[in-house]
Design a protein around this motif. Structure first.
Motif, PDB file in Angstrom:
ATOM      1  N   PHE A 121      33.497 -39.258  66.456  1.00  8.65           N
ATOM      2  CA  PHE A 121      34.186 -40.311  67.214  1.00  8.65           C
ATOM      3  C   PHE A 121      34.915 -41.268  66.270  1.00  8.65           C
ATOM      4  O   PHE A 121      36.063 -41.649  66.515  1.00  8.65           O
ATOM      5  N   LEU A 122      34.238 -41.673  65.196  1.00 12.47           N
ATOM      6  CA  LEU A 122      34.858 -42.613  64.261  1.00 12.47           C
ATOM      7  C   LEU A 122      36.074 -41.997  63.575  1.00 12.47           C
ATOM      8  O   LEU A 122      37.093 -42.673  63.363  1.00 12.47           O
ATOM      9  N   TYR A 123      35.978 -40.719  63.206  1.00 13.17           N
ATOM     10  CA  TYR A 123      37.143 -40.040  62.636  1.00 13.17           C
ATOM     11  C   TYR A 123      38.304 -40.051  63.622  1.00 13.17           C
ATOM     12  O   TYR A 123      39.442 -40.394  63.274  1.00 13.17           O
ATOM     13  N   SER A 124      38.037 -39.657  64.872  1.00  8.68           N
ATOM     14  CA  SER A 124      39.121 -39.553  65.846  1.00  8.68           C
ATOM     15  C   SER A 124      39.677 -40.926  66.210  1.00  8.68           C
ATOM     16  O   SER A 124      40.886 -41.081  66.408  1.00  8.68           O
ATOM     17  N   ARG A 125      38.806 -41.950  66.280  1.00 11.58           N
ATOM     18  CA  ARG A 125      39.292 -43.301  66.535  1.00 11.58           C
ATOM     19  C   ARG A 125      40.177 -43.776  65.378  1.00 11.58           C
ATOM     20  O   ARG A 125      41.211 -44.423  65.591  1.00 11.58           O
ATOM     21  N   ALA A 126      39.791 -43.440  64.152  1.00 12.06           N
ATOM     22  CA  ALA A 126      40.615 -43.788  62.990  1.00 12.06           C
ATOM     23  C   ALA A 126      42.006 -43.169  63.105  1.00 12.06           C
ATOM     24  O   ALA A 126      43.019 -43.826  62.805  1.00 12.06           O
ATOM     25  N   PHE A 127      42.075 -41.927  63.554  1.00 12.90           N
ATOM     26  CA  PHE A 127      43.374 -41.272  63.677  1.00 12.90           C
ATOM     27  C   PHE A 127      44.196 -41.868  64.813  1.00 12.90           C
ATOM     28  O   PHE A 127      45.423 -41.962  64.712  1.00 12.90           O
ATOM     29  N   GLN A 128      43.554 -42.316  65.879  1.00 11.06           N
ATOM     30  CA  GLN A 128      44.287 -43.033  66.931  1.00 11.06           C
ATOM     31  C   GLN A 128      44.924 -44.299  66.362  1.00 11.06           C
ATOM     32  O   GLN A 128      46.079 -44.620  66.674  1.00 11.06           O
ATOM     33  N   MET A 129      44.170 -45.006  65.552  1.00  9.10           N
ATOM     34  CA  MET A 129      44.672 -46.258  64.967  1.00  9.10           C
ATOM     35  C   MET A 129      45.799 -45.998  63.975  1.00  9.10           C
ATOM     36  O   MET A 129      46.736 -46.785  63.875  1.00  9.10           O
ATOM     37  N   MET A 130      45.705 -44.885  63.227  1.00  9.20           N
ATOM     38  CA  MET A 130      46.804 -44.508  62.320  1.00  9.20           C
ATOM     39  C   MET A 130      48.099 -44.322  63.094  1.00  9.20           C
ATOM     40  O   MET A 130      49.169 -44.787  62.692  1.00  9.20           O
ATOM     41  N   VAL A 131      48.004 -43.610  64.216  1.00  9.64           N
ATOM     42  CA  VAL A 131      49.182 -43.348  65.038  1.00  9.64           C
ATOM     43  C   VAL A 131      49.778 -44.658  65.527  1.00  9.64           C
ATOM     44  O   VAL A 131      51.005 -44.829  65.556  1.00  9.64           O
ATOM     45  N   ASP A 132      48.926 -45.612  65.887  1.00  9.76           N
ATOM     46  CA  ASP A 132      49.401 -46.911  66.361  1.00  9.76           C
ATOM     47  C   ASP A 132      50.255 -47.619  65.310  1.00  9.76           C
ATOM     48  O   ASP A 132      51.122 -48.420  65.652  1.00  9.76           O
ATOM     49  N   CYS A 133      49.980 -47.336  64.030  1.00  6.60           N
ATOM     50  CA  CYS A 133      50.748 -47.984  62.960  1.00  6.60           C
ATOM     51  C   CYS A 133      52.187 -47.469  62.885  1.00  6.60           C
ATOM     52  O   CYS A 133      53.058 -48.124  62.322  1.00  6.60           O
ATOM     53  N   GLY A 134      52.424 -46.279  63.425  1.00 11.98           N
ATOM     54  CA  GLY A 134      53.778 -45.769  63.553  1.00 11.98           C
ATOM     55  C   GLY A 134      54.496 -45.468  62.257  1.00 11.98           C
ATOM     56  O   GLY A 134      55.719 -45.629  62.160  1.00 11.98           O
ATOM     57  N   ASP A 135      53.763 -45.031  61.241  1.00 14.57           N
ATOM     58  CA  ASP A 135      54.375 -44.726  59.943  1.00 14.57           C
ATOM     59  C   ASP A 135      53.869 -43.359  59.484  1.00 14.57           C
ATOM     60  O   ASP A 135      52.685 -43.203  59.186  1.00 14.57           O
ATOM     61  N   MET A 136      54.786 -42.400  59.407  1.00 12.08           N
ATOM     62  CA  MET A 136      54.383 -41.035  59.064  1.00 12.08           C
ATOM     63  C   MET A 136      53.794 -40.940  57.650  1.00 12.08           C
ATOM     64  O   MET A 136      52.860 -40.176  57.419  1.00 12.08           O
TER      65      MET A 136
END
Length: 335
Positions: A121-136
């Motif tokens: 869950f923590l890994y996947s939540r981290a990746f959701q937050m990365m996407v929110d940053c909007g920087d490839m």
């Protein structure tokens, strides 16, 4: 910078980012929410245990040294902490650990299955937050780091109980499983600051060297530390059959009968031989030699920080000085 004299403590260096760390903690609390109660229970249990928050602090200190005030730095610092926490949950299951940060591990309290799944869950939540940053580029740095960390953990598993493991193989593991997230944390600051390639490379070097020094000292403390100060069981590395740098150095320097004892303990997971092995590691100079390796890595970090771009802004210079202190004080840590 003189590494032979005690440096200012990490607490002093971290005072510069105290307000930022409070903002990061707020992000962590907000993003730990889940409709599944057990997810929140386990996640809050391990994150609420405290810890040094070294990786988020590194990202924030580096941002300060580069003059970066991008609001996304708090989110990314929380992402780094989530990734680190996920690895701890998984590691404690794999290692069958029972104590971390002075209290029972999450797997002891909630069971292995819950710990592994909440780590996911923590890994996947981290990746959701990365996407929110909007920087490839940000996403690539973190995705690559997460993949390398997993490879490092598998490498370490393959190396268990191998008393013939050499220094190069050990360094390959720690640069993957520990130093890579330090490197990513520092590199993210450069990306947020819009730094040039040369500055980004200096940040990455600082993070990688700092992470390597941190892990080497941690491995030394497993043989000469104090369990109460460390908040974990001493001798876990030996019990698990992990060959770390102080063991490798001791095997090169100790008497043949002592080397035979160490090899037997590693091959059989001889946690009951901890006192004997720890004595050999200390008296042979194995611990001291490992600390010398850590000092070389800390010096590499210091040189990278000293080479960062400077200007007349006191704020940036204070953060750069804190990065130097951060590296130097690692060598004196006892917990």
């Amino acid at each position: 910078m003189d590494l032979t004299a005690p440096a200012p403590t990490a607490t002093q260096a971290l005072q510069l980012v105290a307000a930022d760390m409070q903002a990061v903690d707020a992000v962590i609390r907000q993003r730990l929410t889940s409709d599944v109660p057990l997810v929140g229970q386990v996640a809050h249990y391990i994150i609420g245990a405290g810890g040094k928050r070294v990786r988020p602090a590194l990202l924030l200190l580096m941002c300060g040294a580069l003059g970066c005030t991008d609001a996304r730095r708090h989110t990314l610092a929380a992402v780094v902490e989530f990734i680190h926490t996920a690895t701890l949950l998984h590691d404690d299951v794999v290692d069958e650990s029972t104590l971390r940060r002075g209290r029972d591990t999450a797997n002891q309290v909630f069971g292995n299955a819950a710990s592994v799944l909440v780590g996911d869950f923590l890994y996947s939540r981290a990746f959701q937050m990365m996407v929110d940053c909007g920087d490839m580029r940000v996403m690539r740095v973190l995705a690559d780091a997460t993949n390398v960390i997993a490879e490092g953990e598998v490498l370490q598993l393959m190396n268990m109980h191998d008393a013939a493991l050499d220094e190069a193989a050990y360094l390959r593991v720690i640069r993957a499983k520990t130093a890579k997230l330090f490197e990513a944390s520092a590199r993210l600051a450069a990306l947020l600051a819009g730094a040039d390639e040369a500055t980004e490379a200096l940040c990455a070097t600082y993070g990688q060297a700092l992470g390597a020094a941190f892990q080497i000292v941690d491995d030394v403390l497993d043989y000469e530390g104090d369990a109460a100060q460390l908040g974990k069981n001493l001798g876990d590395d030996l019990r698990e059959g992990k060959v770390t740098l102080p063991i490798i150095c001791a095997l090169r320097r100790c008497a043949p009968h002592e080397a035979a004892l160490i090899r037997e303990a590693i091959e059989q997971g001889g946690g009951d031989r901890l006192e004997e092995v720890a004595t050999i590691v200390r008296t042979s100079g194995g611990a001291a030699q490992a600390r010398a390796y850590a000092a070389a890595e800390a010096q590499r970090a210091i040189e990278a920080a000293q080479a960062l771009p400077t200007d007349d802004e006191p704020h940036r210079e204070q953060h750069r000085e804190a990065l130097l202190q951060f590296a130097a004080q690692l060598l004196w840590r006892r917990s």
